[in-house]
Design an enzyme around this catalytic site. Structure first.
Site, short mmCIF file in Angstrom:
data_model
loop_
_atom_site.label_atom_id
_atom_site.label_comp_id
_atom_site.label_asym_id
_atom_site.label_seq_id
_atom_site.Cartn_x
_atom_site.Cartn_y
_atom_site.Cartn_z
N GLN A 107 0.84 -1.19 0.00
CA GLN A 107 0.00 0.00 0.00
C GLN A 107 0.88 1.25 0.00
OE1 GLN A 107 -1.65 1.41 3.70
NE2 GLN A 107 -3.70 1.16 2.90
N SER A 110 1.16 6.39 2.63
CA SER A 110 1.82 7.36 3.51
C SER A 110 3.03 8.00 2.84
CB SER A 110 2.29 6.68 4.80
OG SER A 110 1.21 6.08 5.47
N SER A 142 4.76 -1.29 3.95
CA SER A 142 4.98 -2.67 4.39
C SER A 142 5.03 -3.59 3.18
CB SER A 142 3.83 -3.13 5.30
OG SER A 142 3.66 -2.24 6.37
N GLU A 225 -9.36 -1.65 5.77
CA GLU A 225 -8.18 -1.88 6.60
C GLU A 225 -8.62 -2.01 8.05
OE1 GLU A 225 -3.88 0.06 6.64
OE2 GLU A 225 -5.46 1.52 6.63
#
Ligand code: FAD
Length: 387
Positions: A107, A110, A142, A225
């Site tokens: 993902q 951020s 991640s 999420e």
């Protein structure tokens, strides 16, 4: 809501058992094609399973010791968003390999200046013929180093207000111009990464939904999420549970320490409350209703519960717990040593506990908006008394 699960002879249960007898060690692809990886998804990817059916599938897979493929971001976040807004071609291309765990996803949300205030993101995507050219930096990504694809949000119209002009893409992680730099956590493991994007060309067909309408999809992703991060074990659904810890305590004859007993009772209460909230959240999700405020409440509680489990596991190791290679009661560390060091991240990743409480304050309690939204300031600016 009726919490009773169907009995031993129920047709769903029998059908899953028969399938598992015929496939005692199923591959990820076999599980995906049978619809057992995400049974609540529509066919052909799932089985349109209702909440009770899903709980039956879960129980039967667990009873047989069969694990679903490990692809948390793909199955938990990318998949539901593609299901929600993807083209038929995108669904055909990406969903089955994602469910089978053959293509791992990450993902790319951020950024250094855009975490809690995600709409502040600065990564740019500029349309050039049949492609978008992407430049920017993502952080805390991640699994980027293991991923085939990433869900990426980037700004396609900087002249629009910050919650608009953002688009949602499927980004091939082997595209030229992507550089992945692992970040070592205090666990010693590089789970997440910095990702630099320099003139990365993404085919226009990888746009999910409409251009400049990606923010609402990011919210679908983040909403999902919140549901999927909080189920199961202490570490975002993985690792030991409160019940595992209580079993260890019982196996060691219990404890007479009054404070530890209080904490053990508190853990048990938390886990029971979370179980009930989960049943309500799962019911809403499987009915196709958007994840509601319960998802935020559950995330706040589950993340702190995970920390309580890990801290108590450490304290039950006594003075030996000062070493990082000792589990509760001085036993085998198993996942306890790693879990204790990882657990502070639980109340940061996927939205901090503080920001989740803001959401609960506004959406559940009807309190005024955060100062950021009221005045167009970032939280950091607001704390300084203005921009
Ligand atoms: C283990 C882990 C894995 C992650 N994986 C991913 C990933 O795969 N992909 C991805 O895109 N991101 C990922 N993240 C990033 C994560 O989503 C962000 O760290 C998180 O959203 C917080 O953003 P930030 O780190 O920029 O902190 P900031 O937003 O800068 O927050 C700093 C502090 O300010 C507080 N704060 C911020 N805004 C407010 C406010 N309005 N009111 C009150 N307090 C506020 C926060 O609670 C926090 O204490 C991961 C993070 C972790 C820890």
């Amino acid at each position: 809501m009726d919490f009773d699960l169907p009995g031993e002879d129920h047709p769903y249960r029998k059908a899953v058992r028969e399938w598992l007898e015929a496939h005692p060690e199923p591959s990820g692809r076999e599980l995906a094609e049978a619809g057992y990886v995400a049974p609540h998804w529509p066919t052909p990817w799932g089985l349109d399973a209702d909440p009770i059916q899903q709980l039956v599938f879960d129980a039967e897979l667990q009873r047989s010791g069969v694990s679903r493929p490990m692809n948390p971001i793909g199955i938990g976040w990318a998949g539901p968003t593609i299901l929600h807004a993807g083209t038929p071609e995108q669904k055909d291309r990406y969903l089955m390999p994602l469910l089978a765990g053959e293509e791992v996803w990450c993902q790319l949300f951020s950024e250094p200046q855009a975490g809690s205030d995600l709409a502040n993101l600065g990564t740019r995507a500029v349309r050039d013929g049949d492609e978008y050219v992407v430049n920017g930096q993502k952080i805390w990504t991640s699994l980027a180093q293991f991923s085939t694809y990433g869900i990426l949000i980037a700004r396609t119209d900087p002249d629009q207000p910050k919650h608009q002009g953002v688009s949602y893409f499927i980004c091939p992680m082997d595209a030229p111009g992507i550089e992945i730099r692992p970040i070592i956590e205090m666990t010693g493991v590089p789970t997440f990464n910095e990702v630099f994007l320099t003139d990365v060309r993404i085919p226009a067909e990888n746009l999910v939904g409409e251009e400049n309408r990606g923010w609402s999809l990011a919210k679908v992703t983040l909403g999902n999420e919140r549901v999927s991060l909080s189920s199961g074990g202490a570490l975002w659904g993985m690792g030991p549970t409160a019940e595992d810890l209580l079993d260890i305590v019982r196996a060691h004859g219990g404890t007479r320490d009054a404070r530890l007993r209080q904490r053990l009772a508190r853990l048990h209460i938390e886990s029971q409350l979370l179980r009930l909230i989960r049943l309500r959240t799962v019911t809403a999700a499987i009915k196709g209703e958007p994840p509601g405020s319960e998802a935020s409440i559950r995330k706040v509680m589950a993340d702190e519960h995970g920390q309580h489990i890990m801290e108590l596991g450490k304290d039950l190791a006594g003075t030996a717990g000062l070493c990082n290679n000792v589990g509760p009661f001085g036993g085998d560390p198993g996942s306890w040593a790693h879990g204790f060091l990882f657990s502070p991240a639980l109340t940061i990743g996927g939205g901090t506990g503080v920001v989740q409480r803001n959401i609960i304050g506004e959406r559940v309690l009807g309190l005024p908006h955060d100062v950021d939204v009221e005045q167009g300031l970032s939280w950091a600016e607001a704390r300084r008394g203005g921009a």
